[in-house]
Structures are given as C-alpha cells and as structure tokens.
Scaffold this motif. Structure first.
Motif, PDB file in Angstrom:
ATOM      1  N   ALA A 153       0.847  -1.028  -0.048  1.00  0.00           N
ATOM      2  CA  ALA A 153      -0.080  -0.159   0.033  1.00  0.00           C
ATOM      3  C   ALA A 153       1.032   1.251  -0.088  1.00  0.00           C
ATOM      4  O   ALA A 153       1.911   1.327   0.787  1.00  0.00           O
ATOM      5  CB  ALA A 153      -0.838  -0.087   1.094  1.00  0.00           C
ATOM      6  N   PHE A 154       0.649   2.245  -0.995  1.00  0.00           N
ATOM      7  CA  PHE A 154       1.440   3.272  -0.961  1.00  0.00           C
ATOM      8  C   PHE A 154       0.303   4.663  -0.738  1.00  0.00           C
ATOM      9  O   PHE A 154      -0.775   4.527  -1.435  1.00  0.00           O
ATOM     10  CB  PHE A 154       2.046   3.598  -2.541  1.00  0.00           C
ATOM     11  N   GLY A 155       1.042   5.562  -0.345  1.00  0.00           N
ATOM     12  CA  GLY A 155       0.189   6.936  -0.368  1.00  0.00           C
ATOM     13  C   GLY A 155      -1.091   6.784   0.611  1.00  0.00           C
ATOM     14  O   GLY A 155      -1.897   7.570   0.292  1.00  0.00           O
ATOM     15  N   GLY A 156      -1.197   5.908   1.516  1.00  0.00           N
ATOM     16  CA  GLY A 156      -2.184   6.037   2.624  1.00  0.00           C
ATOM     17  C   GLY A 156      -3.386   5.347   2.029  1.00  0.00           C
ATOM     18  O   GLY A 156      -4.389   6.096   2.178  1.00  0.00           O
ATOM     19  N   VAL A 157      -3.240   4.403   1.694  1.00  0.00           N
ATOM     20  CA  VAL A 157      -4.632   3.643   1.363  1.00  0.00           C
ATOM     21  C   VAL A 157      -5.466   3.344   2.627  1.00  0.00           C
ATOM     22  O   VAL A 157      -4.810   2.959   3.695  1.00  0.00           O
ATOM     23  CB  VAL A 157      -4.162   2.296   0.690  1.00  0.00           C
ATOM     24  N   ALA A 158      -6.652   3.440   2.601  1.00  0.00           N
ATOM     25  CA  ALA A 158      -7.518   3.192   3.694  1.00  0.00           C
ATOM     26  C   ALA A 158      -7.626   1.569   3.799  1.00  0.00           C
ATOM     27  O   ALA A 158      -8.144   0.989   2.933  1.00  0.00           O
ATOM     28  CB  ALA A 158      -8.911   3.699   3.629  1.00  0.00           C
ATOM     29  N   LEU A 159      -6.894   0.998   4.699  1.00  0.00           N
ATOM     30  CA  LEU A 159      -6.661  -0.237   4.671  1.00  0.00           C
ATOM     31  C   LEU A 159      -7.835  -1.044   5.436  1.00  0.00           C
ATOM     32  O   LEU A 159      -8.332  -0.917   6.445  1.00  0.00           O
ATOM     33  CB  LEU A 159      -5.399  -0.632   5.665  1.00  0.00           C
TER      34      LEU A 159
END
Ligand code: 3EB
Length: 317
Positions: free
Chosen positions: A33-39
């Motif tokens: 996950a790059f750039g702050g994906v809502a996990l």
C-alpha cells in the motif's frame, strides 16, 4: 476448436491506483500500500511501507500467486504462501535492537533462519524500507549502517546467491526497519549487470560492508525481477544532481539488465524519486525508455546515495 496448451500460470503483479476499496483475493500473496490507502483492518496481506506516491493518490501493488494462498504468523514474521512462492514480512524496532545496524543484523538472521525451514526456501527478492536513510556522515550514514548489519545477518550466505533487492528511505519516522521478501520452492538465477560492478563487490569507499544484493533474479518461469537500479556505472554515481541524465543512465542500465537476464516484456516499473526531484516530464521519459511497459508507479523515496535522485525497479515477464 483446436486445444492449445495453456501457458502455465505464474507469479503476476497488478497495480490499482486511487483505491479506497481494495480487497485481497484468494491468490494475493502480498499487497504493497502506497500513499495512505485506507486499509481493510489488519488485512494480513496488505503492507503499508510508508511511502507517498508521486501524484498523491493512493495505490496498491498486488503480488498474486498461481493459486490460493494461506497466511500464517511465525514469531515476528507474517507470511503468505502458495506451493511455489512465499511472501514474508518483518519489522524490527531499531531502539529495542540497539540501533539500525543491529536491527538489520537481527532481521536478516531471522529471515535466513525462517527461510531454511520453509518448503519455499530460496530467497528471490527483498525490499528494505529504512527511515532517514541518508542521515549521518561518512561510514555512520544510516544506509551504510544498514549494510553493515545486513551483511552480518546474512553471515556465510554466498555472495553469488544473494537475492535481488531494493533499499529505499522514507521520511515518515516509524522507528522500524521494515523488510518484505519473496521466496520460492525453486531457486532463481542471480543476474549481474555488465554495465555495473556487482554491488556486493563495491570498493571500500562506499562503506564498511558492501550492499548484499544481486542486480536481478531470473525465475524458472522465465520472469526477471530487477533490483532497484540507479545512475551507477561500474561502481560510480553518474550525473550528480541532473535528474534527466540520471533517468537516461538508469534506463541504459535497465536495458542492459533485461538483455543480460533474458527478460521479456516490461510488465511493471516502480520509480523511486527523491522528494522535490520530479518535474512532471519524468513519467513520459521513462515510458519512452521502456517500450511496452504496462504499469508505471512513481513513488517519493530517498535513494541510498545522496547524489542519486532516482531508482527504478522493473519486473519483466
Ligand atoms: C546501487 O545500485 C543503488 O542496498 O539493497 C539499489 C538496490 C541500491 C538495492 C540495497 C541499493 C540496494 O547501489 C542502490
């Protein structure tokens, strides 16, 4: 209709940009996950490596196995595996370990010991994410300290069998050294780049321990996984401070690596750009230099030598 022999399915990579609704599938070995994906809360396959994308939009890079995977936890190591492939990850707290070099040594020792017990025991490729990678002067620069510990942790692992790798720096202070790796049931074939010295044979001027990685790894399937590749010819950095020239030199290195490793189509490329180095025309320049490229992802990251502004990793199918 005439039946055609289907090409056996193998490891593949998928990119999704701007995802807020990413979900793992049954074959997902790992997803960066790059750039702050809502996990999706605590999804075991999703790994946030703390890097921003070039365009500020979230992105997910998924590594997919040729069949269903199972996930497990073994001490500090989380892993997902399929008969042929295993994807592992590990984070080591630097303070608790006594420093970055100690954290790297502990991490690599754990990875080696873990891998020796797995059916997919051959290390193919490793990603290293390091906080503030260029901090510190001379041999105390954090990248060099990381290399010292990694080398100790690898111990007597033969240099000629080292996996491919990426080592990049992040600005987000996590206090943790983070490793992700791909391993296989069958060994890969390490590939050197004729335009570059083997990293593990760099001269002393770049630090007390040379970087432990191969320029690329060729899988039995024929796929070629390139290591992070920069504007380095022989062992020397080229084109200090000139991004366009560094990109062109890196592309020349990548073409030579592809040739040396018998790589086919360029399936994907991840570009690590030092903060503030990009100027909007870089993506087009890279696409022009990698004909047939399917997926291109620009990421903001620090490169392990201060004068380097860009590093590119490719996957050739
Ligand atoms: C280089 O060629 C550039 O230390 O694992 C690229 C890929 C680089 C991996 C590593 C370092 C590493 O030396 C830097």
């Amino acid at each position: 209709m005439e039946a055609r022999a289907a090409r056996p399915r193998d490891l593949r990579i998928e990119f999704q940009a701007g995802e807020s609704d990413w979900m793992p599938g049954p074959e997902t070995l790992a997803a960066f996950a790059f750039g702050g994906v809502a996990l999706p809360a605590a999804d075991p396959q999703l790994v946030d490596v703390g890097l921003r994308t070039g365009d500020g939009r979230p992105a997910v890079e998924s590594w997919l196995a040729p069949g269903p995977v199972t996930t497990a936890i073994d001490g500090a190591i989380r892993h997902a595996s399929h008969e042929e492939y295993l994807f592992g990850r590990l984070e080591v707290d630097e303070r608790a370990a006594g420093g970055l070099s100690e954290a790297a040594e502990a991490a690599y020792r754990q990875v080696r010991q873990f891998q020796e017990r797995q059916p997919q025991r051959h290390l193919l490729r490793i990603w290293n994410y390091v906080d503030a990678i260029n901090e510190g002067e001379g041999d105390l620069e954090r990248y060099r300290q990381f290399c010292v510990g990694r080398s100790r942790g690898f111990g007597d692992f033969p240099a000629s069998r080292l996996p491919a790798a990426t080592a990049v720096g992040r600005h987000r202070a996590t206090g943790r050294l983070q490793l992700c790796w791909l391993a296989g049931k069958r060994p890969g074939e390490p590939v050197g780049n004729p335009r570059q010295q083997h990293a593990y044979a760099y001269p002393r001027q770049y630090g007390p321990s040379p970087p432990s990685f191969a320029r690329a790894m060729r899988l039995e399937s024929g796929a070629l996984m390139g290591s992070g590749t920069s504007s380095i010819v022989g062992h020397a950095s080229r084109h200090d401070g000139n991004l366009a020239a560094q990109v062109d030199e890196t592309l020349a290195n990548l073409r030579e690596l592809q040739r040396a490793g018998g790589g086919g189509r360029t399936t994907s490329a991840k570009v690590y750009l030092r903060q503030g180095a990009g100027d909007g025309s870089i993506a087009a320049r890279i696409r022009a230099g990698l004909p047939g490229l399917t997926n291109l992802l620009l990421l903001e990251a620090d490169i392990c030598r201060r004068e380097l502004l860009v590093e590119i990793e490719c996957f050739w199918s």
